[in-house]
Design an enzyme around this catalytic site. Structure first.
Site, mmCIF file in Angstrom:
data_model
loop_
_atom_site.group_PDB
_atom_site.id
_atom_site.type_symbol
_atom_site.label_atom_id
_atom_site.label_comp_id
_atom_site.label_asym_id
_atom_site.label_seq_id
_atom_site.Cartn_x
_atom_site.Cartn_y
_atom_site.Cartn_z
ATOM 1 N N ASP A 200 0.857 -1.189 0.000
ATOM 2 C CA ASP A 200 0.000 0.000 0.000
ATOM 3 C C ASP A 200 0.899 1.247 0.000
ATOM 4 O OD1 ASP A 200 -3.128 0.816 1.278
ATOM 5 O OD2 ASP A 200 -1.524 2.294 1.066
ATOM 6 N N ASP A 203 0.232 3.937 2.808
ATOM 7 C CA ASP A 203 0.655 3.462 4.130
ATOM 8 C C ASP A 203 2.177 3.449 4.249
ATOM 9 O OD1 ASP A 203 -1.875 3.176 5.097
ATOM 10 O OD2 ASP A 203 -2.001 1.012 4.769
#
Ligand code: PRP
Ligand code: URA
Length: 209
Positions: A200, A203
């Site tokens: 991700d 993130d």
């Protein structure tokens, strides 16, 4: 039809390897994304128009080239696209920066728009939409829709890693938008993540999970 360019410069490929590595921490990940964004900005601006000016060197009068002053706009897709902006601005500091806020609904994988702010002279600018990841293609298509709806005419899309599926979706929806990527990966998994990808992007850039 849209063209797809893969920037396979050794420096980009080298840095991308460490970006992908799950053991690369947030600080280094962010620095590497910034550096790759600069290198990609160098490649994507190859077709910028030049104009001739006359200058005086210490030795003689000479004609030489400078950028013709084409108006550029960088549009990061929030949040992860933000990680590429500073790197691009190092090379094209006069560009204006607009923002398109989208998140991908984790259930449907459909993009949800929550913020749009573009330079006021949108019709006169050439835009580069940036996001580290092109996965299902939903976010890129929606961001480009958003720009076109507001009058943008000349748009490029730039990302670090793309899936073959995402590239096809963007090409079908926006055949006028060329796509610039550092790597074309293998596939999407059942959760819509790029394989092998980097995980991700938002993130990893911001240390959230
Ligand atoms: C990620 C990524 C892209 C999008 C790509 O953002 O940065 O914007 O997913 O996926 P898609 O091609 O399937 O639409 P995310 O929605 O996770 O939001 P974030 O940047 O706020 O983390
Ligand atoms: N968004 C990401 O950040 N990573 C992926 O692999 C897919 C979508």
């Amino acid at each position: 039809m849209a063209k797809v360019y893969v920037f396979d410069h050794p420096l980009i490929q080298h840095k991308l390897t460490y970006i992908r590595d799950k053991n690369t921490g947030t600080k280094e990940f962010r620095e590497l994304v910034d550096e790759v964004a600069s290198l990609m900005a160098f490649e994507i601006t190859r077709d910028l128009p030049l104009e001739e000016v006359e200058i005086e060197t210490p030795v003689s009068v000479s004609k030489s080239n400078v950028l013709a002053g084409k108006k550029l706009g960088i549009i990061p897709i929030l949040r992860a696209g933000l990680g590429m902006v500073e790197g691009m601005l190092k090379l094209i500091p006069a560009a204006k920066v607009g923002h398109v806020g989208l998140y991908r609904d984790p259930e449907t994988l459909q993009p949800v728009e929550y913020y749009v702010k573009l330079p006021s002279d949108v019709e006169e600018r050439d835009f580069i939409v940036v996001d580290p990841m092109l996965a299902t293609g939903g976010s890129a298509v929606e961001a480009i829709n958003s720009l076109k709806k507001r009058g943008a005419k000349n748009i490029k899309f730039m990302c670090l890693i793309a899936s073959p599926e995402g590239v096809e979706v963007v090409k079908d929806a926006h055949p006028d938008v060329d796509i610039y990527i550092a790597a074309l990966d293998e596939k999407l998994n059942e959760k819509g993540y790029i394989v092998p990808g980097l995980g991700d992007a938002g993130d990893r850039l911001y240390g959230t999970k």
